[in-house]
Write a protein that holds these residues in place. Structure first.
Motif, PDB file in Angstrom:
ATOM      1  N   LEU A 177      22.590 -50.575 -63.159  1.00  0.00           N
ATOM      2  CA  LEU A 177      21.958 -49.888 -62.036  1.00  0.00           C
ATOM      3  C   LEU A 177      21.135 -50.858 -61.170  1.00  0.00           C
ATOM      4  N   LEU A 178      20.378 -51.726 -61.800  1.00  0.00           N
ATOM      5  CA  LEU A 178      19.426 -52.600 -61.084  1.00  0.00           C
ATOM      6  C   LEU A 178      18.643 -51.756 -60.075  1.00  0.00           C
ATOM      7  N   GLY A 179      18.258 -52.328 -58.887  1.00  0.00           N
ATOM      8  CA  GLY A 179      17.803 -51.492 -57.788  1.00  0.00           C
ATOM      9  C   GLY A 179      16.323 -51.186 -57.671  1.00  0.00           C
ATOM     10  N   THR A 180      15.454 -51.938 -58.367  1.00  0.00           N
ATOM     11  CA  THR A 180      14.031 -51.580 -58.286  1.00  0.00           C
ATOM     12  C   THR A 180      13.267 -52.322 -57.181  1.00  0.00           C
ATOM     13  N   TYR A 181      13.931 -53.238 -56.466  1.00  0.00           N
ATOM     14  CA  TYR A 181      13.254 -53.888 -55.335  1.00  0.00           C
ATOM     15  C   TYR A 181      13.356 -52.945 -54.122  1.00  0.00           C
ATOM     16  N   ALA A 182      12.821 -51.754 -54.245  1.00  0.00           N
ATOM     17  CA  ALA A 182      13.009 -50.735 -53.206  1.00  0.00           C
ATOM     18  C   ALA A 182      11.905 -49.693 -53.310  1.00  0.00           C
ATOM     19  N   GLU A 183      11.812 -48.873 -52.269  1.00  0.00           N
ATOM     20  CA  GLU A 183      10.779 -47.825 -52.295  1.00  0.00           C
ATOM     21  C   GLU A 183      11.131 -46.686 -53.250  1.00  0.00           C
ATOM     22  N   TYR A 184      12.428 -46.419 -53.383  1.00  0.00           N
ATOM     23  CA  TYR A 184      12.867 -45.294 -54.232  1.00  0.00           C
ATOM     24  C   TYR A 184      14.087 -45.692 -55.047  1.00  0.00           C
ATOM     25  N   ILE A 185      14.268 -44.995 -56.151  1.00  0.00           N
ATOM     26  CA  ILE A 185      15.491 -45.156 -56.951  1.00  0.00           C
ATOM     27  C   ILE A 185      15.797 -43.821 -57.613  1.00  0.00           C
ATOM     28  N   CYS A 186      17.096 -43.541 -57.800  1.00  0.00           N
ATOM     29  CA  CYS A 186      17.505 -42.399 -58.619  1.00  0.00           C
ATOM     30  C   CYS A 186      17.988 -42.933 -59.947  1.00  0.00           C
ATOM     31  N   MET A 187      17.501 -42.324 -61.038  1.00  0.00           N
ATOM     32  CA  MET A 187      17.940 -42.731 -62.377  1.00  0.00           C
ATOM     33  C   MET A 187      18.286 -41.492 -63.190  1.00  0.00           C
ATOM     34  N   PRO A 188      19.313 -41.587 -64.041  1.00  0.00           N
ATOM     35  CA  PRO A 188      19.606 -40.446 -64.916  1.00  0.00           C
ATOM     36  C   PRO A 188      18.408 -40.182 -65.814  1.00  0.00           C
ATOM     37  N   ASN A 190      21.564 -34.483 -62.788  1.00  0.00           N
ATOM     38  CA  ASN A 190      20.947 -35.037 -64.017  1.00  0.00           C
ATOM     39  C   ASN A 190      19.999 -36.198 -63.715  1.00  0.00           C
ATOM     40  N   GLU A 191      19.598 -36.361 -62.449  1.00  0.00           N
ATOM     41  CA  GLU A 191      18.819 -37.548 -62.079  1.00  0.00           C
ATOM     42  C   GLU A 191      17.396 -37.203 -61.624  1.00  0.00           C
ATOM     43  N   VAL A 192      16.538 -38.240 -61.744  1.00  0.00           N
ATOM     44  CA  VAL A 192      15.192 -38.131 -61.171  1.00  0.00           C
ATOM     45  C   VAL A 192      15.096 -39.111 -60.002  1.00  0.00           C
ATOM     46  N   LEU A 193      14.403 -38.688 -58.952  1.00  0.00           N
ATOM     47  CA  LEU A 193      14.133 -39.600 -57.829  1.00  0.00           C
ATOM     48  C   LEU A 193      12.722 -40.132 -58.039  1.00  0.00           C
ATOM     49  N   ILE A 194      12.611 -41.464 -58.130  1.00  0.00           N
ATOM     50  CA  ILE A 194      11.294 -42.068 -58.402  1.00  0.00           C
ATOM     51  C   ILE A 194      10.811 -42.837 -57.175  1.00  0.00           C
ATOM     52  N   ARG A 195       9.566 -42.551 -56.810  1.00  0.00           N
ATOM     53  CA  ARG A 195       8.897 -43.309 -55.749  1.00  0.00           C
ATOM     54  C   ARG A 195       8.276 -44.516 -56.451  1.00  0.00           C
ATOM     55  N   ILE A 196       8.866 -45.701 -56.215  1.00  0.00           N
ATOM     56  CA  ILE A 196       8.450 -46.890 -56.970  1.00  0.00           C
ATOM     57  C   ILE A 196       7.129 -47.429 -56.404  1.00  0.00           C
ATOM     58  N   VAL A 197       6.200 -47.707 -57.306  1.00  0.00           N
ATOM     59  CA  VAL A 197       4.909 -48.270 -56.889  1.00  0.00           C
ATOM     60  C   VAL A 197       4.857 -49.770 -57.216  1.00  0.00           C
ATOM     61  N   ALA A 198       5.483 -50.147 -58.342  1.00  0.00           N
ATOM     62  CA  ALA A 198       5.477 -51.572 -58.714  1.00  0.00           C
ATOM     63  C   ALA A 198       6.762 -51.923 -59.445  1.00  0.00           C
TER      64      ALA A 198
END
Ligand SMILES: NC(=O)c1ccc[n+]([C@@H]2O[C@H](COP(=O)([O-])OP(=O)(O)OC[C@H]3O[C@@H](n4cnc5c(N)ncnc54)[C@H](OP(=O)(O)O)[C@@H]3O)[C@@H](O)[C@H]2O)c1
Length: 325
Positions: free
Chosen positions: A95-106, A28-36
């Motif tokens: 969840l926090l976790g956006t200081y990263a290259e990727y994150i999984c979010m529901p 049920n999750e998306v893997l996001i490549r964080i840009v900002a």
């Protein structure tokens, strides 16, 4: 992947860039490549002190609430997003976790498609103020066209959006800020600006239907005389006294107090607000104010700047996926 990790509470130096495992999306999750992402006003406190993110040591080792990026993969049950979608949103405290290259979010998380007319940096910056100012002004304040609304802290992340929302809802808006921010607050649409270093808005004889203190620098008692008969005082930083006043005024007629913990609301409410926000971004009614941008590897510097308490709008962190540790 690269991420900024902290394993103990303390000064900005506890933030270290490390190589950690890249997450894999569940069904049920998306893997996001964080840009900002951003350093929000509350991030330095969560970094420095036990409380919101655990007591003995940080429960979540990667901080960060807000993100903009691209969907890189989706779990098999995901319907709302697909690979390559450009998205933005808010992870919440769980969840926090956006200081990263990727994150999984529901997929049910507070996520929306990024409007095409804004950059990833602007998209990362907007939800902080929007997901706070909208529920305060619209839901707590019941803002109406023609009302007189005062925004204290009009130059901050919440204040810069609050001024724009209040104008959108048809209010006559007064922004309170320091001398250097007067022009910026006017440019966001404020009808009047008050320089708090020169004038105390609680003592100038004016009254307002809504006083929204976005930075917690006033009190209900101090502002009561500046509210109209049925006016409401809203604050993002309630003291114990404000909480009691909120309960008391909810049971009596006349002037009221409104508080909220907007970050702790359910994701579906926030998603609806992001979709509403998209309409205003696309028609140019709401824009992001970005003070500074730092690369991920300089996040400790960004924390030092944010905790000084004078940022104008937002401090954005950009993520270079080719940078080496
Ligand atoms: N309750 C909730 O749900 C909720 C949600 C989000 C945020 N918050 C809280 O709301 C607060 C504000 O957040 P934010 O992101 O908008 O903060 P921010 O961006 O860090 O606010 C900084 C701004 O406030 C101005 N300021 C400082 N002292 C002031 C004063 N005495 N009068 C007027 N303006 C002043 C600063 O400019 P100058 O110093 O140049 O004046 C600066 O532009 C934070 O404490 C945050 O934790 C609460």
């Amino acid at each position: 992947m690269k991420a900024i990790v902290y394993t103990k509470f303390g000064s900005p130096d506890v933030l270290e860039m490390k190589e950690v495992a890249k997450p894999t999306p569940k069904d049920n999750e998306v893997l996001i490549r964080i840009v900002a992402t951003t350093v929000a006003a509350e991030d330095p406190g969560i970094r420095a002190r036990p409380g919101l993110n655990g007591f003995l040591k940080p429960k979540k080792p990667i901080l960060g609430f807000y993100l903009a990026g691209e969907v890189e993969a989706v779990g098999k049950d995901v319907k709302r997003f697909k690979k390559s979608d450009k998205v933005y949103g808010n992870t919440g405290l769980g969840l926090l976790g956006t200081y990263a290259e990727y994150i999984c979010m529901p997929e049910e998380a507070a996520l929306a498609m990024k409007p095409a007319n804004i950059t990833y940096e602007e998209a990362a910056a907007l939800p902080n103020g929007a997901l706070t100012a909208l529920p305060f002004l619209r839901d707590k304040g019941k803002i109406k066209s023609g009302q007189k609304v005062l925004i204290n802290g009009a130059s901050g992340a919440v204040g810069t959006i609050a001024v724009q929302f209040a104008k959108y809802f048809g209010a006559d808006v007064t922004g309170v800020c320091s001398t250097t921010n007067l022009e910026m607050v006017k440019s966001l649409g404020a009808d009047k600006v008050i320089d708090y270093t020169q004038e105390d808005f609680t003592k100038n004889g004016q009254t307002y239907d809504i006083i929204f203190d976005t930075v917690g620098k006033s009190s209900f008692s101090g502002c009561k005389g500046s509210l109209t008969e049925n006016g409401i005082y809203l604050t993002t930083v309630p003291s114990p006294a404000t909480m009691i006043q909120m309960l008391w005024t909810s049971m009596t007629g006349g002037k009221k107090v409104g508080i909220a913990a907007t970050g702790l609301r359910p994701s579906n409410e926030k998603t609806k607000e992001l979709i509403f926000l998209n309409g205003l971004i696309e028609t140019g009614k709401i824009k992001a104010v970005i003070d500074r941008s730092y690369p991920l590897e300089q996040i400790a510097e960004a924390h030092k700047y944010v905790e000084a308490g004078h940022k104008k709008g937002n401090v954005v962190i950009t993520i270079d996926h080719n940078a080496k540790i």
